[in-house]
Each structure stands twice: as structure tokens, then as C-alpha cells.
Design a protein around this motif. Structure first.
Motif, mmCIF file in Angstrom:
data_model
loop_
_atom_site.group_PDB
_atom_site.id
_atom_site.type_symbol
_atom_site.label_atom_id
_atom_site.label_comp_id
_atom_site.label_asym_id
_atom_site.label_seq_id
_atom_site.Cartn_x
_atom_site.Cartn_y
_atom_site.Cartn_z
ATOM 1 N N ASP A 309 54.319 18.505 -30.435
ATOM 2 C CA ASP A 309 54.689 19.723 -29.725
ATOM 3 C C ASP A 309 53.593 20.763 -29.959
ATOM 4 O OD1 ASP A 309 55.754 22.201 -28.918
ATOM 5 O OD2 ASP A 309 57.801 21.547 -29.309
ATOM 6 N N ASN A 310 52.769 21.009 -28.945
ATOM 7 C CA ASN A 310 51.627 21.923 -29.104
ATOM 8 C C ASN A 310 52.053 23.326 -29.514
ATOM 9 O OD1 ASN A 310 49.537 20.175 -28.663
ATOM 10 N ND2 ASN A 310 49.304 20.660 -26.502
ATOM 11 N N ASN A 311 53.187 23.790 -29.014
ATOM 12 C CA ASN A 311 53.636 25.136 -29.364
ATOM 13 C C ASN A 311 53.925 25.246 -30.851
ATOM 14 O OD1 ASN A 311 53.540 26.204 -26.705
ATOM 15 N ND2 ASN A 311 55.477 25.206 -26.228
ATOM 16 N N VAL A 312 54.564 24.220 -31.417
ATOM 17 C CA VAL A 312 54.862 24.214 -32.851
ATOM 18 C C VAL A 312 53.566 24.158 -33.649
ATOM 19 C CG1 VAL A 312 55.927 22.880 -34.714
ATOM 20 C CG2 VAL A 312 57.145 23.173 -32.552
ATOM 21 N N VAL A 483 56.707 17.096 -38.002
ATOM 22 C CA VAL A 483 56.042 18.219 -37.348
ATOM 23 C C VAL A 483 57.050 19.082 -36.605
ATOM 24 C CG1 VAL A 483 54.395 18.860 -35.526
ATOM 25 C CG2 VAL A 483 53.815 17.049 -37.147
ATOM 26 N N LYS A 484 57.981 18.443 -35.929
ATOM 27 C CA LYS A 484 58.976 19.173 -35.147
ATOM 28 C C LYS A 484 59.959 19.920 -36.040
ATOM 29 C CE LYS A 484 62.530 18.520 -31.600
ATOM 30 N NZ LYS A 484 63.206 17.531 -30.716
ATOM 31 N N GLU A 485 60.418 19.273 -37.115
ATOM 32 C CA GLU A 485 61.493 19.841 -37.928
ATOM 33 C C GLU A 485 61.006 20.661 -39.115
ATOM 34 O OE1 GLU A 485 64.013 16.605 -39.022
ATOM 35 O OE2 GLU A 485 64.730 16.264 -36.973
ATOM 36 N N PHE A 490 52.907 21.408 -43.763
ATOM 37 C CA PHE A 490 51.498 21.084 -43.561
ATOM 38 C C PHE A 490 50.638 22.306 -43.875
ATOM 39 C CE2 PHE A 490 53.999 18.412 -40.692
ATOM 40 C CZ PHE A 490 53.613 17.159 -41.140
ATOM 41 N N LYS A 491 49.630 22.108 -44.715
ATOM 42 C CA LYS A 491 48.783 23.220 -45.160
ATOM 43 C C LYS A 491 47.357 23.147 -44.612
ATOM 44 C CE LYS A 491 52.159 24.441 -47.952
ATOM 45 N NZ LYS A 491 51.944 24.603 -49.401
#
Length: 563
Positions: A309-312, A483-485, A490-491
Motif C-alpha cells: 500500500d503506497n499510501n501507508v 506493512v498494512k497492519e 520498520f525503521k
């Protein structure tokens, strides 16, 4: 004040760029009216950076990525006009993306000249080309020798020409709307060689977004410090005109409220954004993001079918840019024992190091590491380390060298430092790093399961991760869910950039876009998928989950428990 002193003061003012621009440059506004040029906030920011570089004695090299209609073309043209109209032997080349834009930029320069007060108008020689020649127009050679004029020029050409910039020695280059140029790198090669890398010279590349193309690579290289160009991004909300009154009773969406917080927007700016999407973009929010990006990543949104999801991903990148999570960067140095095994290692900080640390290891905390080795078109070795109680990323390896031994040594030291982390290194294209880790007796390597269905137990014992037609969708699907949830785990900014260019191809297979990497994506996917072989809670015993797996092995293949 004597006449001579007045003359010197007047000459100094004319050569002062800021004064000249605001007192002598006149432009045509959006309504067609001729008005005085006045620096807008974004333009003034660019001016200050240019003056900083000049004051430091550096050649000006800048690449600008911007939202539409922020006025940078006008400002750059005015700046270069002042340079040529007040100094000797200045050679300026303006390169636009097509004939119409070339003609418009030439007309802008002609307007600058026509609107100058007579006392400061330089002599100009007639030219049939799209060029201004500040020379004495006389045909008398003696007169021309006595008073030649500035002998400076401003020439406008389209980027579609076959020999743009060749056979020239230039002082200034304005590369306008470069993302829309055909053969951009070919033209850049000719242009950049025509400008000496000397103080007093200037190359400014500026463009609005045009999706994912050659300019994206040039921008990325500049951001990474691989070019001499300073990358400058100017979002839409830096223009004071991009605002509209807020209608009574307006309710903002969750995304709009998040934007307000991330970028410090006010409600009039949000109101303009909503109006622009509805009226100028036919309701297409993604189109607005590419035409009026809020951050560089939006400017390069991939067309097609992104896997994540690019927005996320973009929101997380903005958060990391505002509050970077990197604690330190460097590499492990060590003594080599038998068969190159690292001993007595220590971490040494280095801004160009391969090891990124986001959180220091803590006692009794269980860690997991996944590694992706170079091969099959990839040229980088990577690793991703998480705290298995929270899934938070703690460290990363990003190594683009050619030494498999060096990578294995760095992974060994990193894993040992993080409480002998469970370590799963991919073996698809090279088994060497895994073999070295086994030979050095790394105490907690990932075990591949291969059950014998007839007996219901594990029949073989193999170490290392293998990505195949069965496991690849599983690990990528797992990463996609995280990634979605839970994007906050992620750093790594480098990882998030890879996620933006990880797409589904025509066959719907997820992979890196052409010319891009997926090494960090795959390392993170492996790491998050193999968590089950590590403890999920803080404990002195780090490997109960793997011990249960070992107990299922056929006795003849059973491997000793590891601590």
C-alpha cells in the motif's frame, strides 16, 4: 557623494541579484498583466541556497523536484538574465522539453529585456535564433573593438535536438522540465561536460513529476550523494496561493487530518487540496499526488500495480524523515581465527558503513535475523534484524560489495551481538555465507523442515532459507500484512523506498520494478516469516521453539539443542 561614488553604488546594486530581481525584472502574471517580480517563499529559499553555494566558492549544482506552478522557471530565467545582462562573457543555455516551452522561455527573456529601464539596458545584437546577444550591434569593427558590449548570450533550445550543448563552453545551464525529456541522460552527458566545474558556473535542473522514469534515477543518485547536485524538493503547500476558504460545517477525512498533522497544514490548505482534486483532477486523488506532491515519494508513484500500500509506505517514510530512527551506522572489525572466523569483534561507527543500528541489543531479548544474498541480477547482500517480542526492526545490513566472506563475517558478528539471534540466510544463489556460518559454529541457524509423510516426523535436517515457488508467496504475503497492519515496526528508509518500487508484473508476480532492488524487501520477508523458530518472550532460554522442532527429527539426523 561624488559622481564616481554614485556610479559605483549603482553598479553594485545592479550586480546584486536580489535587488536586481525585485527592482528591474518584470514578468507576465497568470492574468496576462505585466508586474514586478517579487520573491515568493519557495523562490526565496532557492535563492538563499544558491547564494550560500556561491559564497562558499562552489559551482552551483542543484536539482529541483517540485509541484506545479511554483514559479521556479521564472526565477531561474530572471537570475540567469541578470547574470548575462550585467557581466562579460557569460554563456547561458536554456533547455526545455519541447518547442512550445522553448519559445515561451525565449519570450520571457525578451520581456525581461524590453521592460528594463533604459539606463541599464545592455547593448543587444539582433539574432534570428531564440537567442539574446548582449553585444554592440555596430558593423564598424573599430567601434566594436572600442566598445564591444558584454559579449554575453542567452540561448533557448529544445531537448529534442540532436546535439544539445555540444561544441559549447557554457557558464549557466537551466534544464527545464527534465523529467519530460526524451533521452534525458544522453542530453545531460553533453550539457554537463559543457560547463566547467568552476566557481561562478551554474547548472539547475528543475522539473515537475512525470511518474517513474530516467529522472527518478538521477534524483535518487543525487539524494544518495552520488552526484554533485543538491536535491531540493518543494511541495505544493509551500505556495501561499494554494488555499481556499473553508465552508461552514466542513468535516475532514481521516487521511486529511493525518496530512494536516504530518505536514503542518491549515484548514484553508486542506480546502484547496479538496477543491483541486474535485475540479482539476476529476476526483482522482492519485493524480493530485503526482501533480502536486507533498513529498518526493508521491512524485514518483508507480503506475501499474504496487504490491504494498503506497499510501501507508509513504506516510511511514515521512515519519522517518521527520524523526529518523537510525542510532548509528558502521561495521564490525575483528580478528580472524581459523578459516576466517571472526573473534574479538567490536562495532566501529562509519557514515558509510554497511551495518545500520536502530536499537541496541538488550539482555534476554530474543532476536531474529533474515538475510538475502546477492545473485540472479541482484548485487547487494542484506540482512534484517527484529526484536521477536515486538517485531520492531533493530538493525540492518546493506552491503553492495563483492565479498561473500565479508558479508558472512558481518552477519555472524551482528547475530552474535543480538543475543545469538535466530539467523536465516537465503541459499538460493550462493551457499557460501551459510556454509561459513555453519563451519564457524553459529549457535542458532534456521532449520528447513522437510517432513516424511509416511512416518509423520522430520526426515532431513537442513540449514538456511530457500526461496522457491512455494515459500516466496508465503513470505511476501506475511510482509505485506505487517506493512498494512504495523508499519511502525520498520525503521529503515532504504527498505521503505524499495517497497515503493516493488510491484506486480504483467503475470501478477510481485518483484522489483525494472532497474530497482528488492534485497531489503526479501530479507525483511524472510526475517518475519521464520519467527516461529525463536522464542516470543524474554527469557534466558532463547530457543524453546526450535528445540521442539529438533525433537521431531529422525534420531539419525537429530541436531544438538542450541543455546
Amino acid at each position: 557623494m561624488t559622481v564616481e561614488e554614485k556610479r559605483k553604488k549603482a553598479a553594485a546594486l545592479i550586480r546584486d541579484l536580489f535587488y536586481y530581481m525585485e527592482h528591474f525584472i518584470r514578468i507576465r502574471d497568470k492574468k496576462g498583466k505585466i508586474i514586478d517580480f517579487k520573491f515568493r517563499p519557495a523562490q526565496k529559499k532557492l535563492y538563499e541556497i544558491i547564494e550560500r553555494e556561491r559564497a562558499a566558492g562552489k559551482p552551483v549544482r542543484i536539482v529541483i523536484l517540485k509541484a506545479r506552478q511554483l514559479g521556479f522557471s521564472t526565477m531561474i530565467e530572471g537570475m540567469y538574465f541578470q547574470n548575462a545582462a550585467t557581466r562579460h562573457n557569460i554563456r547561458t543555455l536554456i533547455v526545455a522539453h519541447d518547442d512550445e516551452a522553448t519559445s515561451n522561455l525565449h519570450k520571457m527573456n525578451k520581456l525581461f529585456y524590453e521592460e528594463l529601464p533604459a539606463p541599464i539596458k545592455p547593448m543587444m545584437k539582433a539574432s534570428n535564433a531564440r537567442e539574446l546577444l548582449f553585444e554592440n550591434p555596430t558593423r564598424d569593427p573599430l567601434e566594436k573593438m572600442k566598445n564591444p558590449g558584454f559579449k554575453s548570450s542567452i540561448r533557448c533550445v529544445p531537448a529534442t535536438g540532436s546535439s544539445v550543448g555540444r561544441s559549447y563552453t557554457l557558464t549557466n545551464v537551466h534544464a527545464s522540465e527534465a523529467a519530460f525529456w526524451p533521452r534525458m541522460y544522453d542530453v545531460f552527458t553533453a550539457l554537463f561536460q559543457a560547463v566547467p566545474a568552476e566557481p561562478g558556473t551554474s547548472i539547475i535542473v528543475e522539473t515537475t513529476p512525470n511518474g517513474f522514469n530516467e529522472f527518478k534515477k538521477f534524483w535518487d543518485d543525487s539524494v544518495a550523494g552520488n552526484t554533485d547536485f543538491i536535491p531540493l524538493f518543494f511541495p505544493w503547500y509551500e505556495d501561499p496561493d494554494y488555499r481556499k476558504p473553508v465552508a461552514p460545517g466542513t468535516k475532514w477525512t481521516a487521511e486529511e487530518l493525518k496530512m494536516k498533522e504530518l505536514y503542518g497544514l491549515d484548514e484553508e490548505q486542506l480546502s484547496w487540496r479538496r477543491w483541486c482534486i474535485t475540479n482539476n483532477m476529476a476526483g482522482q486523488e492519485e493524480q493530485f499526488k503526482q501533480e502536486y506532491p507533498s513529498n518526493p515519494e508521491e512524485a514518483f508513484l508507480m503506475s501499474g500495480n504496487p504490491f504494498f500500500d503506497n499510501n501507508v509506505v509513504i506516510d511511514r517514510m515521512v515519519e522517518l524523515e521527520k524523526v529518523p530512527e537510525l542510532l548509528k551506522r558502521g561495521r564490525y572489525v575483528f580478528e580472524e581465527a581459523e578459516n576466517h572466523k571472526p573473534e574479538n569483534w567490536r562495532f566501529v561507527e562509519d557514515l558509510h558503513g554497511e551495518v545500520y543500528i536502530y536499537a541496541e541489543p538488550e539482555r534476554w531479548t530474543p532476536y531474529v535475523a533474515g538475510g538475502d544474498t546477492a545473485g540472479d541480477g541482484s548485487d547487494r547482500f542484506t540482512a534484517h534484524v527484529i526484536d521477536n517480542t515486538t517485531c520492531m526492526q533493530c538493525a540492518q545490513i546493506l552491503y553492495d560489495g563483492i565479498g561473500e566472506l565479508y558479508y558472512a563475517q558481518q552477519v555472524y558478528c551482528l547475530g552474535m551481538d543480538y543475543n545469538r539471534a535466530l539467523l536465516g540466510v537465503e541459499i538460493n544463489y550462493s551457499t557460501y555465507p551459510e556454509a561459513m556460518l555453519e563451519d564457524w559454529g553459529y549457535p542458532h541457524l534456521f532449520i528447513r523442515e522437510k517432513p516424511d509423510d509416511s512416518r509423520g516426523i522430520l526426515d532431513t535436517f537442513k540449514l538456511g532459507w530457500r526461496t522457491d515457488l512455494r515459500t516466496r508467496p508465503l513470505i511476501l504475503g506475511t510482509l505485506q500484512t505487517y506493512v498494512k497492519e504495523s508499519p511502525d515496526i520498520f525503521k529503515s528508509e532504504e527498505l521503505m523506498r524499495e517497497m515503493l518500487t516493488f510491484v506486480r508484473n504483467r503475470d501478477m508476480r510481485p518483484e522489483a520494478a525494472p532497474g530497482k532492488h528488492d534485497d531489503l524487501v526479501m530479507a525483511a520477508a524472510i526475517c518475519l516469516y521464520i519467527r516461529d523458530q525463536q522464542s516470543y518472550a524474554e527469557s534466558e532460554e532463547q530457543t524453546p521453539a526450535q528445540n521442539k522442532l529438533i525433537d521431531k527429527l529422525d534420531p539419525k539426523h537429530r541436531y544438538r539443542r542450541r543455546r
